[in-house]
Design an enzyme around this catalytic site. Structure first.
Site, PDB file in Angstrom:
ATOM      1  N   ASN A  10      29.209  52.109  44.842  1.00  0.00           N
ATOM      2  CA  ASN A  10      29.753  51.700  43.550  1.00  0.00           C
ATOM      3  C   ASN A  10      29.531  50.194  43.450  1.00  0.00           C
ATOM      4  O   ASN A  10      30.324  49.404  43.955  1.00  0.00           O
ATOM      5  CB  ASN A  10      31.249  52.068  43.508  1.00  0.00           C
ATOM      6  N   ARG A  94      27.103  55.009  41.449  1.00  0.00           N
ATOM      7  CA  ARG A  94      27.740  54.858  40.144  1.00  0.00           C
ATOM      8  C   ARG A  94      26.799  54.029  39.282  1.00  0.00           C
ATOM      9  O   ARG A  94      26.386  52.935  39.676  1.00  0.00           O
ATOM     10  CB  ARG A  94      29.070  54.117  40.285  1.00  0.00           C
ATOM     11  N   HIS A 183      34.059  54.387  32.505  1.00  0.00           N
ATOM     12  CA  HIS A 183      35.028  54.945  33.458  1.00  0.00           C
ATOM     13  C   HIS A 183      35.075  56.470  33.355  1.00  0.00           C
ATOM     14  O   HIS A 183      36.069  57.094  33.714  1.00  0.00           O
ATOM     15  CB  HIS A 183      36.464  54.416  33.203  1.00  0.00           C
ATOM     16  N   GLY A 215      39.150  46.459  34.823  1.00  0.00           N
ATOM     17  CA  GLY A 215      38.693  47.005  33.551  1.00  0.00           C
ATOM     18  C   GLY A 215      39.673  48.113  33.196  1.00  0.00           C
ATOM     19  O   GLY A 215      40.221  48.752  34.091  1.00  0.00           O
ATOM     20  N   ARG A 244      39.121  40.745  30.094  1.00  0.00           N
ATOM     21  CA  ARG A 244      38.460  41.052  28.814  1.00  0.00           C
ATOM     22  C   ARG A 244      39.482  41.205  27.699  1.00  0.00           C
ATOM     23  O   ARG A 244      40.550  41.772  27.927  1.00  0.00           O
ATOM     24  CB  ARG A 244      37.630  42.335  28.935  1.00  0.00           C
ATOM     25  N   GLU A 387      36.986  57.852  42.170  1.00  0.00           N
ATOM     26  CA  GLU A 387      35.636  57.865  41.607  1.00  0.00           C
ATOM     27  C   GLU A 387      34.600  58.188  42.680  1.00  0.00           C
ATOM     28  O   GLU A 387      33.630  58.896  42.426  1.00  0.00           O
ATOM     29  CB  GLU A 387      35.318  56.503  40.966  1.00  0.00           C
TER      30      GLU A 387
HETATM   31  N1  LIG Z   1      50.951  47.147  43.799  1.00  0.00           N
HETATM   32  C1  LIG Z   1      50.450  46.809  42.617  1.00  0.00           C
HETATM   33  N2  LIG Z   1      51.288  46.576  41.573  1.00  0.00           N
HETATM   34  C2  LIG Z   1      50.792  46.246  40.357  1.00  0.00           C
HETATM   35  N3  LIG Z   1      49.494  46.109  40.087  1.00  0.00           N
HETATM   36  C3  LIG Z   1      48.621  46.319  41.082  1.00  0.00           C
HETATM   37  C4  LIG Z   1      49.053  46.686  42.394  1.00  0.00           C
HETATM   38  N4  LIG Z   1      47.941  46.847  43.150  1.00  0.00           N
HETATM   39  C5  LIG Z   1      46.877  46.589  42.357  1.00  0.00           C
HETATM   40  N5  LIG Z   1      47.290  46.263  41.118  1.00  0.00           N
HETATM   41  C6  LIG Z   1      46.463  45.906  39.968  1.00  0.00           C
HETATM   42  O1  LIG Z   1      45.257  46.663  40.023  1.00  0.00           O
HETATM   43  C7  LIG Z   1      44.160  45.823  39.716  1.00  0.00           C
HETATM   44  C8  LIG Z   1      42.889  46.370  40.367  1.00  0.00           C
HETATM   45  O2  LIG Z   1      42.705  47.697  39.969  1.00  0.00           O
HETATM   46  P1  LIG Z   1      41.410  48.533  40.406  1.00  0.00           P
HETATM   47  O3  LIG Z   1      41.528  49.872  39.799  1.00  0.00           O
HETATM   48  O4  LIG Z   1      41.241  48.435  41.872  1.00  0.00           O
HETATM   49  O5  LIG Z   1      40.336  47.662  39.651  1.00  0.00           O
HETATM   50  P2  LIG Z   1      38.745  47.641  39.592  1.00  0.00           P
HETATM   51  O6  LIG Z   1      38.263  48.949  40.190  1.00  0.00           O
HETATM   52  O7  LIG Z   1      38.492  47.529  38.123  1.00  0.00           O
HETATM   53  O8  LIG Z   1      38.343  46.434  40.357  1.00  0.00           O
HETATM   54  C9  LIG Z   1      44.586  44.451  40.211  1.00  0.00           C
HETATM   55  O9  LIG Z   1      43.924  43.429  39.488  1.00  0.00           O
HETATM   56  C10 LIG Z   1      46.073  44.462  39.922  1.00  0.00           C
HETATM   57  O10 LIG Z   1      46.316  43.973  38.624  1.00  0.00           O
HETATM   58  C1  LIG Z   2      32.920  49.868  33.008  1.00  0.00           C
HETATM   59  C2  LIG Z   2      33.935  49.003  33.633  1.00  0.00           C
HETATM   60  O1  LIG Z   2      34.698  48.331  32.979  1.00  0.00           O
HETATM   61  O2  LIG Z   2      33.980  49.043  34.966  1.00  0.00           O
HETATM   62  P1  LIG Z   2      34.940  48.186  35.917  1.00  0.00           P
HETATM   63  O3  LIG Z   2      36.350  48.515  35.544  1.00  0.00           O
HETATM   64  O4  LIG Z   2      34.558  48.661  37.296  1.00  0.00           O
HETATM   65  O5  LIG Z   2      34.598  46.741  35.658  1.00  0.00           O
HETATM   66 MG   LIG Z   3      37.452  50.438  38.901  1.00  0.00          MG
END
Ligand SMILES: Nc1ncnc2c1ncn2[C@@H]1O[C@H](COP(=O)(O)OP(=O)(O)O)[C@@H](O)[C@H]1O
Ligand SMILES: CC(=O)OP(=O)(O)O
Ligand SMILES: [Mg+2]
Length: 401
Positions: A10, A94, A183, A215, A244, A387
């Protein structure tokens, strides 16, 4: 020996998350993450799970996604899980933007690569990294099937009324401007897992999925098919995200150009990287925002309120789109972990049959679970997304067939 392992990559704009799975029982043999690719101090964290090995970390400069994947291959090899293994059946990738071309997982060939490349202008942060991941993996194992699993695929069932913008049709068609949604692998997996949690078949269930990570996107899923989603031509539309803006009047852009003297690239960076929660209060991590709110920080409170207000609007909108809602499912980093976000998102929606039970909402768990009070008309659920597992499952199904 039959090959039963799948490596899932990913690749994000500055990171690569990966998992090696054995598809006989979907068990994970290794997981890891490379962060800050292209910076002075990149970090690789690798965790072998095959025989209880400890996590290893490397901090060094990893210049690009090709170097990142080389480093991942080295770490896997140290645990006897190298890419040269005859047990590896395929590598699943991905790919964020598949346009209208890809509605299913697809074995990569030169034509597929060319199409993913053609879509770079509508996914400039994501598709280049996805392409490098595929090309590097292909160079390492030219004999293995490389399978692309598209974020957009699940949303290709959206009706034209949801997928089209109300702009001149010829202009839209010339430039392939429409709402693609992202997503999708997560929305597909979570909507199915939600039906399972309710003990019902996906065909019988209408779900609003709220994927709240860095995201973030919402989707309306009717009987297993996506009928609307909050992201559009690019992953910028919709909810307030970590960095964003999500929805806003497009005239803000003309105003920033004409009155603010900003360039197209500056505005692109502003809306994609310096807006959302980070633009509103300087932090994009919900944990930090909640901590600041507890200390009485007004800016953090306003950022939270704007985030929730937008979320609530989408819950209401998708309720209306679906007509009947059986469940609302919270997923991804914020959705799975932030009880205050879940509580605030449905506060005041009792007339719609929506409520959370505070005790259930406070439970921490990696399992899918209900947080609505017993007997509630609409189930409110926390359903951890996976995912990587979904990509591995789709990849393996394709190469087995
Ligand atoms: N224990 C928690 N409590 C609240 N928010 C959290 C916690 N752990 C992670 N997060 C939130 O989740 C976000 C990351 O989510 P994630 O789904 O891993 O993102 P991505 O895959 O888009 O990088 C972090 O920026 C934070 O805001
Ligand atoms: C499409 C997209 O927003 O992906 P990510 O949340 O991983 O940045
Ligand atoms: Mg993600």
């Amino acid at each position: 020996m039959t090959a039963t392992r799948v490596l899932v990559l990913n690749s994000g704009s500055s990171s690569v998350k990966y998992q090696l799975l054995d598809m006989r029982d979907s068990s994970r043999l290794a997981v890891g993450l490379v962060e800050r690719i292209g910076e002075e101090s990149s970090r690789l964290k690798h965790t072998p799970l095959n025989d209880g090995g400890a996590s290893r970390e490397r901090t060094e400069s990893i210049a690009d996604h090709a170097a990142a994947l080389q480093a991942v291959a080295e770490e896997l090899a140290k645990d006897g899980l190298g890419l040269d293994s005859p047990e590896l059946a395929a590598i699943g990738h991905r790919v964020v933007h598949g346009g209208q071309s890809f509605t299913e997982p697809t074995v990569v060939n030169d034509a597929v690569l060319a199409e993913i490349e053609r879509l770079i202008p509508v996914a400039p942060l994501h598709n280049p990294a996805n392409l490098t991941g595929i090309r590097t993996a292909r160079a390492l194992r030219p004999d293995l099937p490389q399978v692309a699993v598209f974020d957009t695929a699940f949303h290709t069932t959206m009706p034209e009324s949801a997928a089209r913008y109300a702009i001149d049709v010829e202009t839209a068609d010339t430039h392939r401007i429409r709402r693609y949604g992202f997503h999708g692998t997560s929305h597909a997996y979570v909507s199915r897992a939600t039906a399972e949690l309710l003990g019902r078949s996906p065909e019988d269930v209408n779900v609003i999925v709220l994927h709240l990570g860095n995201g973030a996107s919402a989707s309306a899923v009717r009987g297993g098919e996506c009928v609307d989603t909050s992201m559009g031509l690019t992953p910028l539309e919709g909810l307030v995200m970590g960095t964003r803006s999500g929805d806003m009047d497009p005239a803000v852009i003309f105003h920033l150009m004409r009155v603010g003297g900003m360039s197209t690239d500056e505005i692109d960076t502003l809306l994609n990287k310096k807006s959302g929660l980070i633009g509103l209060c300087g932090d994009n991590d919900m944990r930090e925002i909640r901590r600041r709110i507890d200390e009485g920080d007004e800016r953090a409170k306003l950022a939270f309120d704007i985030y929730i207000h937008r979320l609530k609007k989408y819950i209401g909108a998708y309720y209306a789109v679906l007509g009947r809602v059986d469940a609302i499912a919270f997923t991804a980093g914020v959705g799975e972990n932030s009880a205050p976000v879940r509580k605030a998102a449905v506060a005041g929606l009792e007339q719609l049959g929506l409520a959370v039970d505070d005790e259930l909402n406070a439970v921490r768990s990696d399992e899918p679970r209900l947080i609505s009070p017993a007997g509630a008309r609409v189930a409110v659920a926390v359903v951890p997304t996976d995912e990587e597992l979904e990509i591995a499952t789709q990849t393996y199904a394709l190469v087995e067939a």
